[in-house]
Motif scaffolding. Structure first.
Motif, PDB file in Angstrom:
ATOM      1  N   ALA A 210       0.829  -1.208   0.000  1.00 23.41           N
ATOM      2  CA  ALA A 210       0.000   0.000   0.000  1.00 23.41           C
ATOM      3  C   ALA A 210       0.865   1.260   0.000  1.00 23.41           C
ATOM      4  CB  ALA A 210      -0.930  -0.012   1.206  1.00 23.41           C
ATOM      5  N   TYR A 211       1.952   1.244   0.774  1.00 17.77           N
ATOM      6  CA  TYR A 211       2.882   2.386   0.819  1.00 17.77           C
ATOM      7  C   TYR A 211       3.493   2.627  -0.563  1.00 17.77           C
ATOM      8  CZ  TYR A 211       7.407   4.673   1.519  1.00 17.77           C
ATOM      9  OH  TYR A 211       8.507   5.505   1.404  1.00 17.77           O
ATOM     10  N   LYS A 212       3.977   1.553  -1.198  1.00 17.94           N
ATOM     11  CA  LYS A 212       4.625   1.711  -2.502  1.00 17.94           C
ATOM     12  C   LYS A 212       3.628   2.098  -3.583  1.00 17.94           C
ATOM     13  CE  LYS A 212       8.716  -1.042  -1.661  1.00 17.94           C
ATOM     14  NZ  LYS A 212       9.627  -2.107  -2.163  1.00 17.94           N
ATOM     15  N   LEU A 213       2.392   1.572  -3.479  1.00 16.67           N
ATOM     16  CA  LEU A 213       1.357   1.997  -4.417  1.00 16.67           C
ATOM     17  C   LEU A 213       1.114   3.497  -4.301  1.00 16.67           C
ATOM     18  CD1 LEU A 213      -0.879   1.307  -6.493  1.00 16.67           C
ATOM     19  CD2 LEU A 213      -2.407   0.913  -4.537  1.00 16.67           C
ATOM     20  N   ALA A 214       1.064   3.993  -3.066  1.00 17.02           N
ATOM     21  CA  ALA A 214       0.789   5.413  -2.831  1.00 17.02           C
ATOM     22  C   ALA A 214       1.894   6.301  -3.397  1.00 17.02           C
ATOM     23  CB  ALA A 214       0.618   5.673  -1.341  1.00 17.02           C
ATOM     24  N   ILE A 215       3.140   6.021  -3.063  1.00 19.34           N
ATOM     25  CA  ILE A 215       4.226   6.927  -3.462  1.00 19.34           C
ATOM     26  C   ILE A 215       4.554   6.826  -4.949  1.00 19.34           C
ATOM     27  CG2 ILE A 215       5.230   6.902  -1.146  1.00 19.34           C
ATOM     28  CD1 ILE A 215       7.440   5.059  -2.219  1.00 19.34           C
ATOM     29  N   ASN A 216       4.045   5.803  -5.610  1.00 17.95           N
ATOM     30  CA  ASN A 216       4.262   5.659  -7.054  1.00 17.95           C
ATOM     31  C   ASN A 216       3.019   6.004  -7.872  1.00 17.95           C
ATOM     32  OD1 ASN A 216       7.085   4.415  -7.528  1.00 17.95           O
ATOM     33  ND2 ASN A 216       6.254   3.188  -5.841  1.00 17.95           N
ATOM     34  N   SER A 217       2.022   6.599  -7.229  1.00 18.12           N
ATOM     35  CA  SER A 217       0.781   6.941  -7.911  1.00 18.12           C
ATOM     36  C   SER A 217       0.877   8.314  -8.577  1.00 18.12           C
ATOM     37  CB  SER A 217      -0.383   6.948  -6.915  1.00 18.12           C
ATOM     38  OG  SER A 217      -0.620   5.658  -6.406  1.00 18.12           O
ATOM     39  N   ILE A 218      -0.055   8.568  -9.466  1.00 14.46           N
ATOM     40  CA  ILE A 218      -0.152   9.915 -10.048  1.00 14.46           C
ATOM     41  C   ILE A 218      -0.571  10.874  -8.935  1.00 14.46           C
ATOM     42  CG2 ILE A 218      -0.668   9.045 -12.352  1.00 14.46           C
ATOM     43  CD1 ILE A 218      -3.633   9.643 -11.844  1.00 14.46           C
ATOM     44  N   VAL A 222      -2.258  10.284  -4.770  1.00 19.35           N
ATOM     45  CA  VAL A 222      -1.258  10.028  -3.731  1.00 19.35           C
ATOM     46  C   VAL A 222      -1.821  10.175  -2.330  1.00 19.35           C
ATOM     47  CG1 VAL A 222       0.874  10.887  -2.684  1.00 19.35           C
ATOM     48  CG2 VAL A 222       0.738  10.562  -5.157  1.00 19.35           C
ATOM     49  N   GLN A 223      -2.517  11.273  -2.040  1.00 20.06           N
ATOM     50  CA  GLN A 223      -2.956  11.534  -0.674  1.00 20.06           C
ATOM     51  C   GLN A 223      -3.953  10.483  -0.168  1.00 20.06           C
ATOM     52  OE1 GLN A 223      -1.750  13.976   1.482  1.00 20.06           O
ATOM     53  NE2 GLN A 223      -0.209  14.025  -0.162  1.00 20.06           N
ATOM     54  N   GLU A 224      -4.893  10.145  -1.028  1.00 20.42           N
ATOM     55  CA  GLU A 224      -5.873   9.122  -0.631  1.00 20.42           C
ATOM     56  C   GLU A 224      -5.178   7.793  -0.340  1.00 20.42           C
ATOM     57  OE1 GLU A 224      -9.555   6.559  -2.608  1.00 20.42           O
ATOM     58  OE2 GLU A 224      -8.742   8.307  -3.663  1.00 20.42           O
ATOM     59  N   ARG A 225      -4.216   7.446  -1.161  1.00 25.28           N
ATOM     60  CA  ARG A 225      -3.542   6.157  -0.996  1.00 25.28           C
ATOM     61  C   ARG A 225      -2.564   6.172   0.173  1.00 25.28           C
ATOM     62  NH1 ARG A 225      -2.873   4.353  -7.426  1.00 25.28           N
ATOM     63  NH2 ARG A 225      -5.059   3.682  -7.614  1.00 25.28           N
ATOM     64  N   LEU A 226      -1.999   7.326   0.472  1.00 27.19           N
ATOM     65  CA  LEU A 226      -1.163   7.421   1.666  1.00 27.19           C
ATOM     66  C   LEU A 226      -1.993   7.169   2.923  1.00 27.19           C
ATOM     67  CD1 LEU A 226       1.106  10.517   0.880  1.00 27.19           C
ATOM     68  CD2 LEU A 226       1.869   8.160   1.167  1.00 27.19           C
ATOM     69  N   ARG A 227      -3.201   7.702   2.928  1.00 26.98           N
ATOM     70  CA  ARG A 227      -4.072   7.494   4.093  1.00 26.98           C
ATOM     71  C   ARG A 227      -4.506   6.022   4.203  1.00 26.98           C
ATOM     72  NH1 ARG A 227      -5.234  12.745   2.420  1.00 26.98           N
ATOM     73  NH2 ARG A 227      -4.883  14.262   4.089  1.00 26.98           N
ATOM     74  N   THR A 228      -4.725   5.404   3.058  1.00 28.45           N
ATOM     75  CA  THR A 228      -5.043   3.959   3.076  1.00 28.45           C
ATOM     76  C   THR A 228      -3.867   3.171   3.643  1.00 28.45           C
ATOM     77  OG1 THR A 228      -6.527   4.172   1.178  1.00 28.45           O
ATOM     78  CG2 THR A 228      -5.646   1.971   1.659  1.00 28.45           C
TER      79      THR A 228
END
Length: 269
Positions: A210-218, A222-228
């Motif tokens: 989940a962390y790597k998905l977030a920091i590699n997202s458009i 990013v913010q939504e996935r960082l919170r996930t």
């Protein structure tokens, strides 16, 4: 150079024995075939005994001598480590002789034959699933069997293999950077295997994915996935805050915190 008399005698006996076996094998005297097959089986000469049994089984099936013959026929395959045929023949024996004194042993050996066919975890686990099914059937059918402890141990071993397979698949998604698939795979593993020894690593792997998905997202995601990912960290730390993976998880969590932009407070209306 003359051979010692003892060696000559042994050689003569061996030739005579082989000649007798071939004669019995070729002739139609089923009584002699049966007696020799039984004798060879007791001497653990399974391959020779099996050749005779293959001729005897169709003749004696359904007859009084058939019960013993069918059991040792299946057991011969088992002793020769031909577990496909051993499992099949033990099951045929159980169906043909449900009242036999050997039915429990035959049922266990049938199940254990399928256990023996289970491959290493990295291969297709169809035979592992079948082994589990057969062992569980035996445990359910013979709850007071002396073989129950061994059967339970075999079940635990096969389940452990399936767990490792499922966990390694999730790890592979993480290695190839398919982070969404990794999160789903770790999620499924955690749900399916509540008591697994890999559970801690699965919680951690899901957080990392989940962390790597977030920091590699458009940027917009990013913010939504960082919170996930932060939520997955909280899930991990809830159960495993005192484990060896906690310091590594904390480093990633601190990086998440440094990247998260605080949500704007909605104005009062």
């Amino acid at each position: 150079m003359r051979l010692p008399l003892f060696i000559i005698l042994c050689f003569t006996i061996l030739l005579s024995s082989c000649s007798q076996y071939q004669q019995v094998l070729r002739k139609d005297d089923m009584g002699k075939k049966y007696a020799l097959a039984d004798s060879l089986y007791k001497m653990e000469k399974y391959k020779k005994s099996l050749k005779l049994m293959e001729q005897l089984v169709p003749v004696y099936r359904g007859k009084p001598q058939g019960e013993k013959l069918m059991f040792i026929y299946a057991n011969t395959y088992y002793n020769l480590e031909d577990y496909y045929l051993a499992g099949y023949q033990f099951e045929r024996f159980a169906q043909a002789y449900p009242q036999s004194d050997s039915i429990e042993v035959a049922s266990f050996k049938a199940a254990k034959s399928f256990y023996q066919l289970s491959p290493r975890y990295s291969l297709d686990q169809k035979d592992t699933d079948k082994g589990l099914e057969k062992l569980q059937e035996f445990i359910n059918q013979y709850p007071n069997s002396e073989k129950r402890t061994e059967a339970n141990a075999l079940v635990a071993e096969l389940r452990g293999k399936l767990e490792k397979k499922q966990y390694e698949v999730a790890k592979q998604y993480l290695r190839v950077e398919d982070y969404k698939a990794a999160i789903d795979a770790f999620d499924n593993f955690i749900t399916d295997n509540p008591g697994s020894s890999y559970r801690k690593d699965a919680f951690y792997g899901r957080f990392v994915a989940a962390y790597k998905l977030a920091i590699n997202s458009i940027p917009v995601l990013v913010q939504e996935r960082l919170r996930t990912a932060k939520g997955y960290y909280n899930n991990f730390i809830k159960y495993y805050k005192d484990t060896d993976l906690a310091p590594e998880a904390l480093e990633l969590y601190q990086d998440i915190e440094s990247r998260i932009v605080p949500l704007e407070t909605e104005p009062n209306t």
